[in-house]
Each structure stands twice: as structure tokens, then as C-alpha cells.
Design an enzyme around this catalytic site. Sequence first.
Site, PDB file in Angstrom:
ATOM      1  N   GLU A  48      58.638 -15.923 -73.661  1.00  9.10           N
ATOM      2  CA  GLU A  48      58.683 -16.381 -72.266  1.00  9.10           C
ATOM      3  C   GLU A  48      58.727 -17.896 -72.199  1.00  9.10           C
ATOM      4  O   GLU A  48      58.188 -18.565 -73.076  1.00  9.10           O
ATOM      5  CB  GLU A  48      57.393 -15.958 -71.524  1.00  9.10           C
ATOM      6  CG  GLU A  48      57.313 -14.507 -71.182  1.00  9.10           C
ATOM      7  CD  GLU A  48      55.999 -14.173 -70.469  1.00  9.10           C
ATOM      8  OE1 GLU A  48      55.181 -15.093 -70.252  1.00  9.10           O
ATOM      9  OE2 GLU A  48      55.817 -13.002 -70.132  1.00  9.10           O
TER      10      GLU A  48
ATOM     11  N   ARG B  31      43.150  -0.845 -61.620  1.00 10.65           N
ATOM     12  CA  ARG B  31      41.747  -0.473 -61.367  1.00 10.65           C
ATOM     13  C   ARG B  31      41.210  -1.356 -60.229  1.00 10.65           C
ATOM     14  O   ARG B  31      41.873  -2.307 -59.815  1.00 10.65           O
ATOM     15  CB  ARG B  31      40.915  -0.755 -62.624  1.00 10.65           C
ATOM     16  CG  ARG B  31      40.970  -2.234 -63.008  1.00 10.65           C
ATOM     17  CD  ARG B  31      40.027  -2.636 -64.115  1.00 10.65           C
ATOM     18  NE  ARG B  31      40.011  -4.080 -64.268  1.00 10.65           N
ATOM     19  CZ  ARG B  31      40.837  -4.781 -65.015  1.00 10.65           C
ATOM     20  NH1 ARG B  31      41.794  -4.160 -65.703  1.00 10.65           N
ATOM     21  NH2 ARG B  31      40.754  -6.088 -65.076  1.00 10.65           N
TER      22      ARG B  31
ATOM     23  N   LYS C 149      53.695  -4.607 -71.567  1.00  7.33           N
ATOM     24  CA  LYS C 149      54.210  -5.792 -70.884  1.00  7.33           C
ATOM     25  C   LYS C 149      55.713  -5.715 -70.703  1.00  7.33           C
ATOM     26  O   LYS C 149      56.241  -6.023 -69.627  1.00  7.33           O
ATOM     27  CB  LYS C 149      53.891  -7.038 -71.714  1.00  7.33           C
ATOM     28  CG  LYS C 149      52.465  -7.520 -71.585  1.00  7.33           C
ATOM     29  CD  LYS C 149      52.408  -8.987 -72.002  1.00  7.33           C
ATOM     30  CE  LYS C 149      51.072  -9.581 -71.650  1.00  7.33           C
ATOM     31  NZ  LYS C 149      50.159  -9.662 -72.760  1.00  7.33           N
TER      32      LYS C 149
ATOM     33  N   HIS D 106      39.914 -16.603 -71.571  1.00  8.06           N
ATOM     34  CA  HIS D 106      40.419 -15.435 -70.853  1.00  8.06           C
ATOM     35  C   HIS D 106      39.317 -14.596 -70.220  1.00  8.06           C
ATOM     36  O   HIS D 106      39.519 -13.421 -69.895  1.00  8.06           O
ATOM     37  CB  HIS D 106      41.347 -14.607 -71.738  1.00  8.06           C
ATOM     38  CG  HIS D 106      42.434 -15.444 -72.355  1.00  8.06           C
ATOM     39  ND1 HIS D 106      43.471 -15.970 -71.611  1.00  8.06           N
ATOM     40  CD2 HIS D 106      42.608 -15.902 -73.608  1.00  8.06           C
ATOM     41  CE1 HIS D 106      44.244 -16.699 -72.404  1.00  8.06           C
ATOM     42  NE2 HIS D 106      43.745 -16.682 -73.613  1.00  8.06           N
TER      43      HIS D 106
HETATM   44  C1  MV4 Z   1      51.246 -17.451 -69.730  1.00  7.89           C
HETATM   45  C2  MV4 Z   1      50.840 -18.792 -69.617  1.00  7.89           C
HETATM   46  C3  MV4 Z   1      51.814 -19.744 -69.476  1.00  7.89           C
HETATM   47  N1  MV4 Z   1      53.113 -19.386 -69.497  1.00  7.89           N
HETATM   48  N2  MV4 Z   1      52.569 -17.156 -69.742  1.00  7.89           N
HETATM   49  C4  MV4 Z   1      47.016 -15.532 -70.675  1.00  7.89           C
HETATM   50  C5  MV4 Z   1      46.549 -14.106 -70.571  1.00  7.89           C
HETATM   51  C6  MV4 Z   1      47.724 -13.329 -70.069  1.00  7.89           C
HETATM   52  N3  MV4 Z   1      47.318 -12.427 -69.049  1.00  7.89           N
HETATM   53  C7  MV4 Z   1      48.713 -14.332 -69.588  1.00  7.89           C
HETATM   54  N4  MV4 Z   1      48.269 -15.615 -70.029  1.00  7.89           N
HETATM   55  C8  MV4 Z   1      49.064 -16.710 -69.884  1.00  7.89           C
HETATM   56  N5  MV4 Z   1      50.387 -16.456 -69.862  1.00  7.89           N
HETATM   57  C9  MV4 Z   1      53.466 -18.121 -69.623  1.00  7.89           C
HETATM   58  N6  MV4 Z   1      54.743 -17.789 -69.642  1.00  7.89           N
HETATM   59  C10 MV4 Z   1      49.477 -19.074 -69.609  1.00  7.89           C
HETATM   60  C11 MV4 Z   1      48.583 -18.031 -69.766  1.00  7.89           C
HETATM   61  C12 MV4 Z   1      47.196 -18.407 -69.772  1.00  7.89           C
HETATM   62  C13 MV4 Z   1      46.327 -18.000 -68.769  1.00  7.89           C
HETATM   63  C14 MV4 Z   1      46.732 -17.187 -67.734  1.00  7.89           C
HETATM   64  C15 MV4 Z   1      45.861 -16.801 -66.763  1.00  7.89           C
HETATM   65  C16 MV4 Z   1      44.550 -17.239 -66.809  1.00  7.89           C
HETATM   66  C17 MV4 Z   1      44.117 -18.021 -67.829  1.00  7.89           C
HETATM   67  C18 MV4 Z   1      44.984 -18.413 -68.820  1.00  7.89           C
HETATM   68  C19 MV4 Z   1      44.533 -19.241 -69.852  1.00  7.89           C
HETATM   69  C20 MV4 Z   1      45.389 -19.623 -70.828  1.00  7.89           C
HETATM   70  C21 MV4 Z   1      46.718 -19.206 -70.796  1.00  7.89           C
END
Ligand code: MV4
Length: 675
Positions: free
Chosen positions: A200, A292, A116, A235
Amino acid sequence: MFEKILIANRGEIACRVIRTAHRLGIRCVAVYSDADANAMHVVMADEAYHIGAAPARESYLLADKIIEVAKKSGAQAVHPGYGFLSENADFAEKCAQAGIEFIGPPASAIRAMGSKAGAKEIMGPAGVPLVKSYHGADQAVATLQKAADEIGYPVLIKATAGGGGKGMRMVFNAGEFAENLSSCQREAKSSFGDERVLVEKYLTKPRHVEIQVFADKLGNAVYLFERDCSVQRRHQKVIEEAPAPQMKPEIRKAMGEAAVRAAKAVGYVGAGTCEFLYDEDGSFYFMEMNTRLQVEHPVTEMITGQDLVEWQLRVANGEPLPKKQDELRINGHAFEARIYAEDPDNDFLPSIGKLVHLRQPEPNANVRIDTGVREGDSVSMYYDPMIAKLIVWDESRERALARLRGALAEYEIVGLTHNIKFLHALGSHPEFIAGNVDTGFIKRHNDVLFPAAPELTAEELAIAALHLIAEQLRHAEQVAVHHADRHSPWNQVSGWRLNEDNHHALVFLESENGPEHKVIAQFRNDGFAVSVNGQTLSASVTALPDHLLAVTIDGKKQQVRVVQQGTQQQTQQGKQLTLIGHGWSRKLWLKSVDANADAAGGVPALTAPMPGTIIAVNVKKGDKVARGQALLVLEAMKMEHTIRAPAEGEIADVLYAQGDLVADGAELVRFARKE
Ligand code: MV4
């Protein structure tokens, strides 16, 4: 173009890749584990090789073994699908070393996107928007705390090596930072062997919007618009759509161009996806890049009219991208629902077992089904328990969503627990219909999406009873037809059928140990009177082929499929029935069948409901018995019928012994009700 490729995967994605390859005249080599010897992808391929035991570590993850099969079979390229080896840089490298084309990006691009913090280091300078963050090498507590204070709360601490939501902590004020940091570091260390974190700005109600990108080996890159995958649970994506609801063209363009810059910054080749968090205010931030072809790529195919697997094959073959950016357009709207063998009411626990019965909607220009299983196949514990992807398209979001609900209503799955009803509830939710989706959708609407199962209705119970009676009649008729002596008492099928004193009492259970429901069906000239839950319904039934019943209950006519689990050799008791009407289904268990039960409250004659053999006698003359006590068991038409005491009383006489054959209507036990 390649003449032969190997597909290093299984299930629906292997089948989906083979379909396009065959259309392009490319022969396909499949690999399979012990669990997949007869799998659909093996049957579809031109040749298939066994590579090991069922666990993925001993088969689909064996890079060297798969490359050896590719060489042996003469495959010129390997398609990794998704999951398994698809984002494994070492595998991509090994393919290159073996002179086999890896259908995907170069190992260097996979590696660059694996971290990341590393990805952010590349994306920032490339002009890809990043959420306000600290992702430096200095991991001192004071440094991280200071960074969080500067970013402003709430913040999210994420494991640098993490992914898929693991190793994240929300922090709402400075005082809570230190404890969340150490807990996040501990989890990062134990899960990924790397305790580094980044901090973040936390977006509280973001959408997950991702951009499909494609790059060729000649330096061209395009975006194929966005998908909204906000509706997730822990997720895991549940329903995806393209385009994103309410997306403004200028934001789409800015996001698409940022994704293309991201791809170019890492020397990308092939299909990739840039994930963005899309905030309520229209701002968007790069999260990660998936190197992918993704599970949900079909929604992009539906709205662009492009075959992304064909694009992958052409790009891997060194050809230029099939379309330029200004030749790509969005047409209509598409949804994908992931149909899973899992139990939404039990924390989405995977449900393994055999697909005893599987009927899917008929594919057409609006409905596409990507699956890797057929009726009779098993969903095992070894792999992802996805049954199918249902993809629908129409000119507007509203129409496409109506198609989705309609197609879900046509699904018939028996043998394992599935999420069809949950998907239908999602697709029917007013907020989902309005396009008000974000990553908290399922949690926020928990009560509506996971309703408590309602009690069995009188209609459902009546249908179940009619099914069992129709089945008994069918068996009885078969016996009569095949018997030479039509006057034998064994063949007097119609005697018990037409005698109105004859009735069946059936006891059903809502779940294996759930509440009981008694149903009494009495024969009438024109059908049955069915008493259930204190109501009496008038009903008639006709058995049709293919497990279908035409039932009429209180004037309402409908066709219902009833799928029974267990063989006919089994006794009726404990039988599991699944009723499937249009857009509804219901599972119930049969607890017992008592022929000639006492519906009227008087003392019935305890007679044989049909010709059979006495297989157990539990009482003798003079015994005092309780109401409902089993007195005698008769086996007839390959089913067991328990004759029970209709009330508390005494056995006046037992007229037959174990092993005796009895004629239809024969009195079996004389019973005296307690005064
Ligand atoms: C976040 C966020 C809010 N703010 N980053 C969850 C998995 C990862 N790929 C990134 N994720 C998140 N990052 C910041 N700065 C909220 C999530 C998140 C989320 C993101 C995409 C789809 C579903 C989610 C469910 C919970 C939290």
C-alpha cells in the site's frame, strides 16, 4: 424480545451487556472460569455456570461448552461481547445450528472481513475508497516490486492475514524493497501461517477515524458518526473520542456513507465498525471492518444518546433499527480513557495483583464508568488487564476534556501499577488539547508523557511520617483505654507524646531499593517539627476515618489518604505506603523507624519509645559499634522499633535482656560516644 440471553464474555463488557438486558427485562446467564468464580459479571447475572479453567482456551473460548450451557439454561441468544469468540465465524455458525441467535453479524460477513485482501476486493467495487495498493494473487517478488514502484514510495507491506499492526514493513525507496519483503513474508508465515502480503501507499501522518455502523435484518443500515482513536501505543488504543476533532461535516457524511456501503456490500447485520485512515489532506481510506461491538462504543452512545447494546438486541430479535439516519444527531463531545493495570514507565507491562484500594469518581450525567471489578478483586495474568473505562461527556471538546482530567484526578488505585498519571499527562498535553492527534502522537511526545519520577518532596515525606506517628498514637491510645489500671506505666501514652525530647527518625525509600530519605519528627505542644532534606516544617495531623489524614504543613491544610500495604501484624520495616491527595499520588517504602533518634547531634538517652517487649539484643557491654548499628529491637504496639547507635562508640552497659518487658521511657542501653 428474548426472555433470556447468555453472555459469552467476562469483565466490564459482560457487566455492560447485563445492565441493558436487565433494563429491557431480559434475564442473563453468565459463564465463568476458575479465575472468575466471584467476579462482578457472575454476581450481576441471574444465573451463572462454570465452564472451565482460568486460561481463555480452557473456558471463554470453548464454543461447544458455551452453546451447551446456553441450551441447558434456556438462553435464546448469545451476546459475545468483544474479544474471545466475538469475531469467530465458526462460533456464529454453531450458534445458528443449535437454534440460538448469535447477537452479531452472519458468519459470512465475519469471514468476508477476515482477510485484508478479500475485504479490499469487495470494497473497491462497492465504491469504498481504498489507499493505492496491490493486493493481487501473484506474489512473485518482481510483481510486488513493480507494484511498489508504481504506487510510489514510501509504501507499506502488510501481511494479508495480519491485523493489529503485526506483519507490517515500511519501505522508503526501491532499493530497500526486496529485503523488507522477505522479512515481512517470514513474519507473516510464522505469525499467521500465510506468507501472502499486499503493498500500500504509506501515509506518514494519518489519523485513525472509525465509523460506527448498524444494519438490521430488513436491509436498513445507518452510521452513528465517527470516533477518533488515533492516540494509540503499539496498536493499543489509549484515549478515544467522538466526534473526531476538526472533522468537517461533508467529510463525515462521505465517510459515513462509505461505511454504510461497506456494510451493505457484505450483507452486514448488527453493530460494526469501519476503520479508516484519515490523511492530513482530508482524504480517507478504508482499512478494515471490525465485526463486533467495540470497546470504545460508549463515546458514540454519549454523543448520540443511543444504547448500542439495546440496538444489538432489537436487531438480533428481528426488529428494525431504532432510528433512521436523519433522526440521528451528534450532541456534544465524549472521551473514553482506558484505565489499565500496567506500567507506562516499563513498556506498559501488565501489572497483576489485588486492587487493595479502589475509589472511582461518582458516575453522573457527565461521567460514566464501565468496569467489571471492585475493590478487593484481582487483576490476573489470564485476561486483559483493563480496570475500567472512564467515559465523560460535555457540550464542547474543551469542557469534556476538562471533565476527563477532573475525573482522572479522583481515581484512587492501590495494589497494582496503573496508567492514571499517564492518561492525565495525555489529557493535559497542549497538542492533545488542541486536537492535533495522529497515530504518532505518543511517540512524538514521549519526553513529556513519560517524565522521570521526581524525587520525593519534603511535603510527601512529612505526610508519610505523620501518618505513621498518627497510627502509633492511635494504637497507644487504644491500649490505654482498654487497660484497667490507668496508673500503670503501660498506659502513660502522653508521657512520650508530650516530652519534647522524644522524637522519631524514619527512613523512607523512593522505591524498593531506591534512594533513602531520613525524616525526624519531634513532638511540639501544637504538633510536630519535621526535619527532612535539611528543611524543618511545622506540621499537625488529625486521623480521620477511611484512611484519611487532615494534615497542615507550614500552614497548608489538605486531606491525604494513606493506604498501607501489609497487615498490622507485619513489622514496620518494608511497609509500602501510597499517599493519595487530590490529583496526585505517590508510593514510598518505609525502611526503618528509630524511636528517640538523635536529632540534635548530642548523645541521646537510648530509651524505650513506648512500653514493649525486648525481642532482640544484638550487643553486649564493651562492644564497639558503628553509627547506625542496630543495638536492640523492641516490639511495641505490634510494631518493631530498632534502637540504633547514634554515633560511633562503645556500649557502656546493656540494661535489659531478650524477653524483658520495659516501661515507656526506660533507659535500655548506656552508650559512650567515641571521642
Ligand atoms: C497504515 C498506515 C499508514 N499507511 N496503512 C496499523 C494497524 C492496521 N490496522 C493499519 N495500520 C496502519 N496502516 C497505510 N497505508 C499506518 C498504520 C498505523 C496505524 C493505524 C491506525 C492506528 C494506529 C497506527 C499506528 C501505526 C501505524
